[in-house]
Write an enzyme that holds these catalytic residues in place. Sequence first.
Site, PDB file in Angstrom:
ATOM      1  N   SER A 191       0.862  -1.181   0.000  1.00  0.00           N
ATOM      2  CA  SER A 191       0.000   0.000   0.000  1.00  0.00           C
ATOM      3  C   SER A 191       0.897   1.229   0.000  1.00  0.00           C
ATOM      4  O   SER A 191       1.749   1.378  -0.879  1.00  0.00           O
ATOM      5  CB  SER A 191      -0.946  -0.026   1.205  1.00  0.00           C
ATOM      6  OG  SER A 191      -1.890   1.018   1.120  1.00  0.00           O
TER       7      SER A 191
ATOM      8  N   HIS B  22      -2.663  -0.815  -3.414  1.00  0.00           N
ATOM      9  CA  HIS B  22      -3.851  -0.005  -3.190  1.00  0.00           C
ATOM     10  C   HIS B  22      -3.788   1.266  -4.032  1.00  0.00           C
ATOM     11  O   HIS B  22      -2.913   2.112  -3.828  1.00  0.00           O
ATOM     12  CB  HIS B  22      -3.961   0.382  -1.716  1.00  0.00           C
ATOM     13  CG  HIS B  22      -4.221  -0.768  -0.815  1.00  0.00           C
ATOM     14  ND1 HIS B  22      -3.972  -0.736   0.539  1.00  0.00           N
ATOM     15  CD2 HIS B  22      -4.727  -2.016  -1.065  1.00  0.00           C
ATOM     16  CE1 HIS B  22      -4.312  -1.891   1.082  1.00  0.00           C
ATOM     17  NE2 HIS B  22      -4.761  -2.682   0.124  1.00  0.00           N
TER      18      HIS B  22
ATOM     19  N   ASP C 145      -4.243  -4.824   5.811  1.00  0.00           N
ATOM     20  CA  ASP C 145      -4.538  -5.666   4.656  1.00  0.00           C
ATOM     21  C   ASP C 145      -3.374  -6.636   4.428  1.00  0.00           C
ATOM     22  O   ASP C 145      -2.211  -6.267   4.532  1.00  0.00           O
ATOM     23  CB  ASP C 145      -4.762  -4.802   3.414  1.00  0.00           C
ATOM     24  CG  ASP C 145      -5.440  -5.552   2.287  1.00  0.00           C
ATOM     25  OD1 ASP C 145      -5.986  -6.648   2.538  1.00  0.00           O
ATOM     26  OD2 ASP C 145      -5.450  -5.032   1.159  1.00  0.00           O
TER      27      ASP C 145
END
Length: 205
Positions: free
Chosen positions: A12, A39, A131
């Site tokens: 991310s 992301h 995540d």
Amino acid sequence: MPGHDIIVIGASAGGVQALATLVGSFPQKLPAAIFVVLHIPAESPSLLPGILSRSGPLEAVQSIDCMAIEHGCIYVAAPGHHLLIEHGHVRIVGGPKENHHRPAVDPLFRSAAQAYGSRVVGVVLTGALDDGTAGLIALKRRGGIAVVQDPDEALFSGMPLSALANVEVDYRLPLSSIGPLLVRLASEQVEEHREYPVSKDMEMA
């Protein structure tokens, strides 16, 4: 016997540079397929395939639904869609966001674990929040290998710290050591395949 030839990577915040550095350490002929979730907002153009292709010898492509899986290729999740793996090909799907994101890391990891079990290596790189943690848990339950970037050097330590706190991680490494490890694992034969029951953690949220 196959090696650990399905490598799934999640990142991310700070992930573009980390991914570029990582793929730059891969050899031209890698006996594995690489799958990447970063992301990014759904409305953003995906520049990552071009960046990764320029950063190392392997071709990176934006994944297309039902695209065949081949060794030596980097499959990048498309903006606004989850990237999933089925045996022999990828799937590009909508569905709800997970961890506030679509694409998200957990669906990729879970689907890879279900399709390829102990052949899978899951890698969590820099990023905020958590995540990748649930996906690594699912992957470990089916015999896969969990690799996490050392949070002390990650630009954003949230995702690595969450994985380390909740998963029996096999390797905690600086970014410079992850590439050589993946190359080695790709060439190591995987132990005899076992059948695992499909559990709730394999399902999309």
